[in-house]
Design an enzyme around this catalytic site. Sequence first.
Site, PDB file in Angstrom:
ATOM      1  N   HIS A 140       5.604 -12.905   6.671  1.00 18.88           N
ATOM      2  CA  HIS A 140       6.254 -11.466   6.771  1.00 18.88           C
ATOM      3  C   HIS A 140       7.200 -11.397   5.547  1.00 18.88           C
ATOM      4  O   HIS A 140       7.905 -12.329   5.840  1.00 18.88           O
ATOM      5  CB  HIS A 140       6.273 -10.419   8.008  1.00 18.88           C
ATOM      6  CG  HIS A 140       6.159  -9.080   8.022  1.00 18.88           C
ATOM      7  ND1 HIS A 140       7.602  -8.710   7.559  1.00 18.88           N
ATOM      8  CD2 HIS A 140       5.188  -8.111   7.716  1.00 18.88           C
ATOM      9  CE1 HIS A 140       6.558  -7.343   7.101  1.00 18.88           C
ATOM     10  NE2 HIS A 140       5.740  -7.338   7.293  1.00 18.88           N
ATOM     11  N   HIS A 165      -1.478  -8.979   2.450  1.00 16.74           N
ATOM     12  CA  HIS A 165      -1.532  -7.542   2.393  1.00 16.74           C
ATOM     13  C   HIS A 165      -2.557  -7.294   4.255  1.00 16.74           C
ATOM     14  O   HIS A 165      -2.868  -8.569   4.798  1.00 16.74           O
ATOM     15  CB  HIS A 165      -1.420  -6.670   1.480  1.00 16.74           C
ATOM     16  CG  HIS A 165      -1.433  -5.127   2.217  1.00 16.74           C
ATOM     17  ND1 HIS A 165      -0.088  -5.951   3.449  1.00 16.74           N
ATOM     18  CD2 HIS A 165      -0.647  -4.176   1.335  1.00 16.74           C
ATOM     19  CE1 HIS A 165       0.461  -3.918   3.932  1.00 16.74           C
ATOM     20  NE2 HIS A 165      -0.182  -2.888   2.320  1.00 16.74           N
ATOM     21  N   SER A 210       0.913  -1.574  -0.231  1.00 17.69           N
ATOM     22  CA  SER A 210       0.176  -0.037  -0.027  1.00 17.69           C
ATOM     23  C   SER A 210       1.102   0.704  -0.161  1.00 17.69           C
ATOM     24  O   SER A 210       0.431   2.521  -0.338  1.00 17.69           O
ATOM     25  CB  SER A 210      -0.688  -0.252   1.031  1.00 17.69           C
ATOM     26  OG  SER A 210      -0.595  -0.071   2.504  1.00 17.69           O
ATOM     27  N   ASP A 238      -1.910  -8.937  11.625  1.00 14.09           N
ATOM     28  CA  ASP A 238      -2.908  -9.386  11.998  1.00 14.09           C
ATOM     29  C   ASP A 238      -3.239 -10.878  12.212  1.00 14.09           C
ATOM     30  O   ASP A 238      -4.784 -10.797  12.207  1.00 14.09           O
ATOM     31  CB  ASP A 238      -3.454  -9.356  10.050  1.00 14.09           C
ATOM     32  CG  ASP A 238      -3.129  -8.500   9.458  1.00 14.09           C
ATOM     33  OD1 ASP A 238      -4.103  -6.948   9.899  1.00 14.09           O
ATOM     34  OD2 ASP A 238      -1.913  -8.355   8.429  1.00 14.09           O
ATOM     35  N   ARG A 250       3.643  -4.954  16.943  1.00 16.90           N
ATOM     36  CA  ARG A 250       2.489  -4.962  16.880  1.00 16.90           C
ATOM     37  C   ARG A 250       1.160  -6.070  16.787  1.00 16.90           C
ATOM     38  O   ARG A 250       0.821  -5.816  17.861  1.00 16.90           O
ATOM     39  CB  ARG A 250       1.976  -4.665  15.541  1.00 16.90           C
ATOM     40  CG  ARG A 250       3.046  -3.591  14.890  1.00 16.90           C
ATOM     41  CD  ARG A 250       2.754  -3.090  13.742  1.00 16.90           C
ATOM     42  NE  ARG A 250       3.041  -4.554  12.391  1.00 16.90           N
ATOM     43  CZ  ARG A 250       2.957  -4.136  11.201  1.00 16.90           C
ATOM     44  NH1 ARG A 250       2.471  -3.317  10.940  1.00 16.90           N
ATOM     45  NH2 ARG A 250       3.084  -5.187  10.935  1.00 16.90           N
TER      46      ARG A 250
HETATM   47  N1  NMX Z   1       1.439 -19.971   5.864  1.00 18.73           N
HETATM   48  C1  NMX Z   1       1.646 -21.019   4.711  1.00 18.73           C
HETATM   49  N2  NMX Z   1       2.849 -20.744   3.728  1.00 18.73           N
HETATM   50  C2  NMX Z   1       3.745 -19.809   3.652  1.00 18.73           C
HETATM   51  C3  NMX Z   1       2.669 -18.742   4.749  1.00 18.73           C
HETATM   52  C4  NMX Z   1       1.469 -19.204   5.693  1.00 18.73           C
HETATM   53  N3  NMX Z   1       1.460 -17.586   6.964  1.00 18.73           N
HETATM   54  N4  NMX Z   1       4.088 -17.723   4.424  1.00 18.73           N
HETATM   55  C5  NMX Z   1       4.553 -17.987   3.400  1.00 18.73           C
HETATM   56  N5  NMX Z   1       4.420 -19.391   3.132  1.00 18.73           N
HETATM   57  C6  NMX Z   1       4.539 -19.711   1.900  1.00 18.73           C
HETATM   58  C7  NMX Z   1       4.853 -18.600   0.841  1.00 18.73           C
HETATM   59  O1  NMX Z   1       3.792 -18.384   0.147  1.00 18.73           O
HETATM   60  C8  NMX Z   1       6.130 -19.316   0.032  1.00 18.73           C
HETATM   61  O2  NMX Z   1       5.418 -20.468  -0.538  1.00 18.73           O
HETATM   62  P1  NMX Z   1       5.782 -20.876  -2.383  1.00 18.73           P
HETATM   63  O3  NMX Z   1       7.678 -20.958  -2.161  1.00 18.73           O
HETATM   64  O4  NMX Z   1       5.083 -22.424  -2.390  1.00 18.73           O
HETATM   65  O5  NMX Z   1       5.085 -19.592  -3.202  1.00 18.73           O
HETATM   66  C9  NMX Z   1       7.071 -19.338   1.039  1.00 18.73           C
HETATM   67  O6  NMX Z   1       6.491 -19.720   2.107  1.00 18.73           O
HETATM   68  C10 NMX Z   1       8.080 -18.548   1.183  1.00 18.73           C
HETATM   69  O7  NMX Z   1       7.490 -17.281   1.762  1.00 18.73           O
HETATM   70  P2  NMX Z   1       8.267 -16.051   1.902  1.00 18.73           P
HETATM   71  O8  NMX Z   1       9.226 -15.609   1.214  1.00 18.73           O
HETATM   72  O9  NMX Z   1       8.208 -17.075   3.445  1.00 18.73           O
HETATM   73  O10 NMX Z   1       6.773 -15.013   2.373  1.00 18.73           O
HETATM   74  P3  NMX Z   1       6.578 -13.145   1.146  1.00 18.73           P
HETATM   75  O11 NMX Z   1       7.590 -12.505   1.741  1.00 18.73           O
HETATM   76  O12 NMX Z   1       6.811 -14.394  -0.137  1.00 18.73           O
HETATM   77  O13 NMX Z   1       5.348 -13.181   1.823  1.00 18.73           O
HETATM   78  C11 NMX Z   1       3.861 -12.770   3.178  1.00 18.73           C
HETATM   79  C12 NMX Z   1       4.560 -12.820   2.939  1.00 18.73           C
HETATM   80  C13 NMX Z   1       3.593 -11.955   4.352  1.00 18.73           C
HETATM   81  C14 NMX Z   1       2.651 -12.586   1.909  1.00 18.73           C
HETATM   82  C15 NMX Z   1       3.422 -14.231   3.650  1.00 18.73           C
HETATM   83  O14 NMX Z   1       4.002 -14.941   4.857  1.00 18.73           O
HETATM   84  C16 NMX Z   1       1.309 -15.154   3.630  1.00 18.73           C
HETATM   85  O15 NMX Z   1       1.266 -15.284   3.255  1.00 18.73           O
HETATM   86  N6  NMX Z   1       1.095 -15.160   4.856  1.00 18.73           N
HETATM   87  C17 NMX Z   1       0.228 -14.929   5.255  1.00 18.73           C
HETATM   88  C18 NMX Z   1      -0.689 -13.479   4.754  1.00 18.73           C
HETATM   89  C19 NMX Z   1      -0.961 -12.964   5.985  1.00 18.73           C
HETATM   90  O16 NMX Z   1      -0.364 -12.635   7.252  1.00 18.73           O
HETATM   91  N7  NMX Z   1      -0.913 -11.677   5.278  1.00 18.73           N
HETATM   92  C20 NMX Z   1      -0.173 -10.191   6.095  1.00 18.73           C
HETATM   93  C21 NMX Z   1       1.216  -9.470   6.406  1.00 18.73           C
HETATM   94  C22 NMX Z   1       1.008  -7.967   7.017  1.00 18.73           C
HETATM   95  N8  NMX Z   1      -0.239  -7.264   6.625  1.00 18.73           N
HETATM   96  O17 NMX Z   1      -0.682  -6.877   7.120  1.00 18.73           O
HETATM   97  O18 NMX Z   1       0.263  -6.658   5.424  1.00 18.73           O
HETATM   98  C1  MLT Z   2       1.980  -3.502   6.602  1.00 21.46           C
HETATM   99  O1  MLT Z   2       2.029  -3.461   7.746  1.00 21.46           O
HETATM  100  O2  MLT Z   2       2.057  -3.399   5.616  1.00 21.46           O
HETATM  101  C2  MLT Z   2       2.256  -4.954   6.553  1.00 21.46           C
HETATM  102  O3  MLT Z   2       3.122  -6.164   7.924  1.00 21.46           O
HETATM  103  C3  MLT Z   2       3.491  -5.362   5.210  1.00 21.46           C
HETATM  104  C4  MLT Z   2       4.822  -4.841   4.993  1.00 21.46           C
HETATM  105  O4  MLT Z   2       5.210  -4.203   5.875  1.00 21.46           O
HETATM  106  O5  MLT Z   2       5.477  -5.704   4.081  1.00 21.46           O
END
Ligand code: NMX
Ligand code: MLT
Length: 425
Positions: free
Chosen positions: A310, A264, A234, A365, A319
């Site tokens: 993350h 996100h 964002s 979250d 947080r």
């Molecule tokens: N559950 C299952 N698998 C996960 C998770 C999770 N919570 N987090 C990461 N992975 C997987 C991810 O999908 C990826 O799989 P693949 O190789 O098959 O594509 C692998 O682990 C490597 O991902 P990372 O490098 O650890 O994570 P990345 O930096 O790409 O993404 C997030 C970060 C936050 C998008 C990811 O951890 C996620 O999808 N979390 C769950 C959704 C979430 O809680 N989002 C909120 C973030 C904070 N916010 O408020 O914005």
């Molecule tokens: C945020 O608060 O924006 C989330 O934790 C996502 C991020 O920092 O990548």
Amino acid sequence: MAKLLKEKLSSLLPGLREEAKSIVKDHGKKNISEVTIDQLYGGMRGVKGLVCDTSEVGLDTGLIIRGIPILELTGKLPEEVFYLLLTGALPTDAELKDLKDSLAERASLPQYVIDMLNALPQETHPMIMLNSAMVALGHDSKFRKAYTEGAAKGNLWEFMLDDCLDIIAKVPVLAAFIYRKRFGKGEMIQPDKNLDWAANYAKMLGIQDDNGKLADLMRLYMVLHSDHEGGNVSAFTTYTVGSALSDAYYAISAGLNGLAGPLHGLANQECLAFIVKMRSDIGHPPTDDEVKDYCQKLLDSGRVIPGYGHAVLRVTDPRFTAFLEFGNKFIPDDEIFKIVKQLFELVPPILIEQGKAKDPWPNVDAGSGSMLYHYGLKEYEYYTVVFSVSRILGLSAQLILARGMNASIVRPKSVSTDWVKKQIA
Ligand code: NMX
Ligand code: MLT
């Protein structure tokens, strides 16, 4: 017009511009980051490509706002944190009053936005309502008007400040209206000039709050979600759109469209939905084995566990810790909060065992929704709107500073797959 804030920025900006100019002049060709092919295909993770002074996120510290760790700011008002994000210092009493008065003056919503929202289908997602209304409010943009009338480049930040203060003032009124309209809660509740920004938001939602705890939670929530440096979806989107000299309404709405994604900001909705469904599917307060089994099945179905992982952090998000402390203090026996704590204990080992996620720990979250749920805000489809109201503080501070620094239009270079193959060869 927040006279003291404007004066403060007017005194700060010339020095900041001069500093940036001399850094570029003396060290412009110094290499500070490289781009590897996995970063090219992996969402530019870790590539240092923009400056953001409002806050930084250390992989082992979490959010630090202007040098102050977020856990040291939990007792502050969101208005104070906005001032800090923007100027680098907490406001004096007079500066805070000046800002609060200015926000109170700007809080009314134009009728055309209310009419537009009333024309949408009743079941429209609250984020669609918020983001459509944000663009529509741009009809009154002072920045766009000033630009069209020929305002000088160096003065544009003043109009950006004006628009952002309008947005910050109006967004709790707008968000509360959306809540009441979308979930059939009755007439809009008008803002109360005597309340602070977050308490006003809580009051306008119209949820019973006899002991003032929802207002306390809202202040904390608004502080915790206010900013997360410049590279999250964002913030980066808002910055990019603003760099084309689009006004703050366009830029913030664009950023919030990114916040509406489940990886996100929508993860807070997903998290609560996940917990409530787990509780209902299992039919009783789940045992640890039942929780583990449920999470494993979710992973096996190819889904992520919301609220965990993350892109930058490699420790428990402070947080989340702040919400955990609030929950332990005020709602220790709440059934949903107890499941949040169970997940905190059980999910990291499961993700470590799976071996994919680089960060197995909870992000913000994972905890936020259970607090809102306890205090009566049960409609979790709405949770990303609450996140948005808070994040608008940081997006605004970043936009105002970018314009104050005459930031360039964002335009990195893309490459084709053929180009990549040639590099490898
Ligand atoms: N559950 C299952 N698998 C996960 C998770 C999770 N919570 N987090 C990461 N992975 C997987 C991810 O999908 C990826 O799989 P693949 O190789 O098959 O594509 C692998 O682990 C490597 O991902 P990372 O490098 O650890 O994570 P990345 O930096 O790409 O993404 C997030 C970060 C936050 C998008 C990811 O951890 C996620 O999808 N979390 C769950 C959704 C979430 O809680 N989002 C909120 C973030 C904070 N916010 O408020 O914005
Ligand atoms: C945020 O608060 O924006 C989330 O934790 C996502 C991020 O920092 O990548």
